[in-house]
Design an enzyme around this catalytic site. Structure first.
Site, PDB file in Angstrom:
ATOM      1  N   GLN A 102       0.847  -1.201   0.000  1.00  0.00           N
ATOM      2  CA  GLN A 102       0.000   0.000   0.000  1.00  0.00           C
ATOM      3  C   GLN A 102       0.880   1.247   0.000  1.00  0.00           C
ATOM      4  OE1 GLN A 102      -1.986  -0.939   3.747  1.00  0.00           O
ATOM      5  NE2 GLN A 102      -3.820  -1.594   2.654  1.00  0.00           N
ATOM      6  N   HIS A 120      -1.563   1.325  -4.372  1.00  0.00           N
ATOM      7  CA  HIS A 120      -1.924   2.741  -4.340  1.00  0.00           C
ATOM      8  C   HIS A 120      -1.038   3.591  -5.249  1.00  0.00           C
ATOM      9  CE1 HIS A 120      -3.826   2.024  -0.089  1.00  0.00           C
ATOM     10  NE2 HIS A 120      -4.556   1.540  -1.065  1.00  0.00           N
ATOM     11  N   CYS A 148       0.814  18.201 -20.066  1.00  0.00           N
ATOM     12  CA  CYS A 148       1.416  16.981 -20.602  1.00  0.00           C
ATOM     13  C   CYS A 148       1.840  17.238 -22.055  1.00  0.00           C
ATOM     14  CB  CYS A 148       0.392  15.849 -20.544  1.00  0.00           C
ATOM     15  SG  CYS A 148       1.009  14.291 -21.223  1.00  0.00           S
ATOM     16  N   CYS A 150       1.286  15.618 -24.505  1.00  0.00           N
ATOM     17  CA  CYS A 150       0.223  15.260 -25.452  1.00  0.00           C
ATOM     18  C   CYS A 150      -0.637  16.475 -25.798  1.00  0.00           C
ATOM     19  CB  CYS A 150      -0.645  14.123 -24.904  1.00  0.00           C
ATOM     20  SG  CYS A 150      -1.774  14.608 -23.570  1.00  0.00           S
ATOM     21  N   ASN A 214       2.678  -6.225  13.689  1.00  0.00           N
ATOM     22  CA  ASN A 214       2.310  -4.822  13.897  1.00  0.00           C
ATOM     23  C   ASN A 214       2.551  -4.453  15.359  1.00  0.00           C
ATOM     24  OD1 ASN A 214       0.700  -2.276  13.979  1.00  0.00           O
ATOM     25  ND2 ASN A 214       0.100  -2.949  11.940  1.00  0.00           N
ATOM     26  N   PRO A 215       3.117  -3.280  15.617  1.00  0.00           N
ATOM     27  CA  PRO A 215       3.339  -2.897  17.017  1.00  0.00           C
ATOM     28  C   PRO A 215       2.035  -2.820  17.817  1.00  0.00           C
ATOM     29  CG  PRO A 215       4.545  -1.432  15.549  1.00  0.00           C
ATOM     30  CD  PRO A 215       3.645  -2.272  14.676  1.00  0.00           C
ATOM     31  N   GLU A 216       0.939  -2.528  17.117  1.00  0.00           N
ATOM     32  CA  GLU A 216      -0.345  -2.432  17.815  1.00  0.00           C
ATOM     33  C   GLU A 216      -1.336  -3.453  17.280  1.00  0.00           C
ATOM     34  OE1 GLU A 216      -1.203   1.670  16.983  1.00  0.00           O
ATOM     35  OE2 GLU A 216       0.820   2.020  17.785  1.00  0.00           O
TER      36      GLU A 216
HETATM   37 ZN   LIG Z   1      -0.943  13.272 -21.881  1.00  0.00          ZN
END
Ligand SMILES: [Zn+2]
Length: 250
Positions: A102, A120, A148, A150, A214-216
């Site tokens: 993630q 992500h 961009c 483009c 995990n610590p928690e």
């Molecule tokens: Zn573009």
């Protein structure tokens, strides 16, 4: 960290392993985490910066934030846990091994892992808002002009913003490798960010060993057979040493 006999046996049986990593993994390297209290940048909450609306309103500000974050990431170094995972991939020759993350900082890749599945996206790359196919390093995006090449779209960070869906290809690949896994490690993630959070629970329901580090305690802790309270780097080392042999050290 005390591993019981069944887990040690499973680790030594050359599992088809999927490692799912989250914010805690990066936090140990000193990468700033913006969830929870005090996660402000220049007075703004991440929820006010990491959205398509924020970008449409003030792309300069959003890009300043991402370039600042990219700088912080560049200054941070992969830790012992990242290095162990890279060694596991290159030296343990497991029948299959995948990192699903993630995290958006490319730290696993910097440590040496290949084929990392980024749920992500990542902040180190800029892409066209219109998906024309153009990408470039975020650090090289000009300070004012985000158009961009483009000629139609704008350059934006290749991350998933609030209100956006996960990249389809990455999510379906993650589901596929988790379906085929015989063991899953869940590292440094609070398991609260859906839909990624559903993946380890589904693996546990198949009866395979799911190991949370995990610590928690998290909402996942009670749903999985193994849950350890420690830093990701320490937990990874203990697990990797079972697979690769105790005498191994970095
Ligand atoms: Zn573009």
């Amino acid at each position: 960290m005390k591993l019981d006999e069944a887990l040690c046996r499973a680790l030594k049986s050359r599992p088809r392993l999927v490692v799912l990593s989250g914010a805690g993994m990066s936090a140990e390297s000193g990468v700033p985490i913006f969830r929870g209290a005090g996660g402000l940048w220049e007075g703004f909450r991440p929820e006010d910066l990491a959205t398509p609306e924020a970008f449409a309103t003030n792309p300069q500000r959003v890009w300043r934030w991402y370039q600042w974050r990219g700088q912080k990431v560049s200054e941070a170094q992969p830790h012992k846990g990242h290095q162990w995972l890279a060694r596991l991939e290159s030296e343990a020759h497991l029948p299959s091994f995948h990192v699903v993350t993630q995290n958006v900082d490319r730290m696993h890749q910097r440590a040496g892992n290949n084929g990392v599945i980024e749920l992500h996206g990542n902040i180190m790359t800029a892409r066209c808002t219109l998906h024309c196919g153009f990408t470039m390093p975020s650090a090289d995006v000009p300070k004012e002009d985000f158009s961009c090449p483009c000629g139609k779209g704008m350059l934006r960070p290749e991350v998933v913003w609030f209100g956006e869906g996960l990249p389809e290809e990455a999510f379906s690949k993650a589901g596929q490798v988790l379906d085929e896994a015989s063991m899953v490690w869940v590292l440094g993630t609070s398991s609260v960010v859906y839909p990624a959070a559903a993946l380890p629970g589904m693996a546990a329901q198949r009866g395979i060993p799911v190991v949370e580090i995990n610590p928690e305690e998290t909402p996942l802790s009670s749903q999985v057979p193994y849950s350890f309270r420690c830093l990701a780097s320490e937990g990874i080392e203990a697990l990797c040493q079972q697979i690769m042999g105790k005498e191994n050290s970095l």
